[in-house]
Design a protein around this motif. Structure first.
Motif, PDB file in Angstrom:
ATOM      1  N   HIS A   1      32.438  47.467  44.058  1.00  0.00           N
ATOM      2  CA  HIS A   1      31.926  48.104  42.842  1.00  0.00           C
ATOM      3  C   HIS A   1      30.404  47.998  42.764  1.00  0.00           C
ATOM      4  N   LEU A   2      29.870  46.882  43.213  1.00  0.00           N
ATOM      5  CA  LEU A   2      28.422  46.686  43.185  1.00  0.00           C
ATOM      6  C   LEU A   2      27.728  47.661  44.138  1.00  0.00           C
ATOM      7  N   SER A   3      28.238  47.811  45.343  1.00  0.00           N
ATOM      8  CA  SER A   3      27.615  48.725  46.303  1.00  0.00           C
ATOM      9  C   SER A   3      27.751  50.174  45.840  1.00  0.00           C
ATOM     10  N   LEU A   4      28.870  50.521  45.213  1.00  0.00           N
ATOM     11  CA  LEU A   4      29.046  51.862  44.682  1.00  0.00           C
ATOM     12  C   LEU A   4      28.065  52.125  43.538  1.00  0.00           C
ATOM     13  N   ALA A   5      27.870  51.141  42.679  1.00  0.00           N
ATOM     14  CA  ALA A   5      26.927  51.286  41.563  1.00  0.00           C
ATOM     15  C   ALA A   5      25.499  51.412  42.081  1.00  0.00           C
ATOM     16  N   LEU A   6      25.145  50.650  43.108  1.00  0.00           N
ATOM     17  CA  LEU A   6      23.798  50.749  43.686  1.00  0.00           C
ATOM     18  C   LEU A   6      23.579  52.114  44.344  1.00  0.00           C
ATOM     19  N   ALA A   7      24.593  52.615  45.005  1.00  0.00           N
ATOM     20  CA  ALA A   7      24.480  53.928  45.638  1.00  0.00           C
ATOM     21  C   ALA A   7      24.288  55.014  44.584  1.00  0.00           C
ATOM     22  N   ARG A   8      25.033  54.940  43.494  1.00  0.00           N
ATOM     23  CA  ARG A   8      24.883  55.919  42.420  1.00  0.00           C
ATOM     24  C   ARG A   8      23.497  55.828  41.789  1.00  0.00           C
ATOM     25  N   LEU A   9      23.011  54.605  41.586  1.00  0.00           N
ATOM     26  CA  LEU A   9      21.685  54.410  41.012  1.00  0.00           C
ATOM     27  C   LEU A   9      20.611  55.000  41.925  1.00  0.00           C
ATOM     28  N   LEU A  10      20.732  54.762  43.210  1.00  0.00           N
ATOM     29  CA  LEU A  10      19.763  55.290  44.169  1.00  0.00           C
ATOM     30  C   LEU A  10      19.766  56.819  44.160  1.00  0.00           C
ATOM     31  N   LEU A  11      20.932  57.422  44.143  1.00  0.00           N
ATOM     32  CA  LEU A  11      21.018  58.883  44.112  1.00  0.00           C
ATOM     33  C   LEU A  11      20.437  59.453  42.820  1.00  0.00           C
ATOM     34  N   THR A  12      20.650  58.772  41.725  1.00  0.00           N
ATOM     35  CA  THR A  12      20.116  59.226  40.438  1.00  0.00           C
ATOM     36  C   THR A  12      18.597  59.152  40.426  1.00  0.00           C
ATOM     37  N   VAL A  13      18.050  58.061  40.943  1.00  0.00           N
ATOM     38  CA  VAL A  13      16.590  57.894  40.971  1.00  0.00           C
ATOM     39  C   VAL A  13      15.964  58.927  41.890  1.00  0.00           C
ATOM     40  N   GLN A  14      16.557  59.180  43.038  1.00  0.00           N
ATOM     41  CA  GLN A  14      16.010  60.163  43.974  1.00  0.00           C
ATOM     42  C   GLN A  14      16.087  61.573  43.412  1.00  0.00           C
ATOM     43  N   ALA A  15      17.127  61.880  42.664  1.00  0.00           N
ATOM     44  CA  ALA A  15      17.271  63.218  42.097  1.00  0.00           C
ATOM     45  C   ALA A  15      16.240  63.473  41.003  1.00  0.00           C
ATOM     46  N   ARG A  16      15.846  62.466  40.273  1.00  0.00           N
ATOM     47  CA  ARG A  16      14.895  62.644  39.173  1.00  0.00           C
ATOM     48  C   ARG A  16      13.437  62.597  39.627  1.00  0.00           C
ATOM     49  N   ARG A  17      13.178  62.041  40.793  1.00  0.00           N
ATOM     50  CA  ARG A  17      11.810  61.909  41.284  1.00  0.00           C
ATOM     51  C   ARG A  17      11.294  63.270  41.736  1.00  0.00           C
ATOM     52  N   PRO A  18      10.105  63.667  41.293  1.00  0.00           N
ATOM     53  CA  PRO A  18       9.571  64.967  41.733  1.00  0.00           C
ATOM     54  C   PRO A  18       9.242  64.922  43.221  1.00  0.00           C
ATOM     55  N   ARG A  19       9.439  66.034  43.866  1.00  0.00           N
ATOM     56  CA  ARG A  19       9.184  66.118  45.301  1.00  0.00           C
ATOM     57  C   ARG A  19       7.682  66.203  45.545  1.00  0.00           C
ATOM     58  N   ASP A  20       7.205  65.440  46.504  1.00  0.00           N
ATOM     59  CA  ASP A  20       5.780  65.401  46.822  1.00  0.00           C
ATOM     60  C   ASP A  20       5.554  66.103  48.152  1.00  0.00           C
TER      61      ASP A  20
END
Length: 65
Positions: free
Chosen positions: A3-22
């Motif tokens: 559950h911890l690794s799944l939550a970290l993966a979801r968090l990482l995907l969420t942060v990457q999706a919200r970050r503007p592309r440079d």
């Protein structure tokens, strides 16, 4: 633990999706084409300098006459 690794993966995907592309590190296509064209002109001029000079002189003298 799963559950911890799944939550970290979801968090990482969420942060990457919200970050503007440079894109500042990318070289635009027109810059690459311009540099490559200038390089080709320099190579061709270096190889055929005498022939190109003679062609230019002949062309200019035929226009002048």
């Amino acid at each position: 633990m799963e559950h911890l690794s799944l939550a970290l993966a979801r968090l990482l995907l969420t942060v990457q999706a919200r970050r503007p592309r440079d894109d500042r590190g990318d070289v635009p296509g027109w810059v690459l084409i311009t540099v490559m064209t200038a390089g080709l002109v320099m190579v061709i001029w270096g190889i055929a300098r005498d022939q190109l000079g003679a062609m230019l002189r002949d062309a200019l003298s035929s226009v002048h006459n």
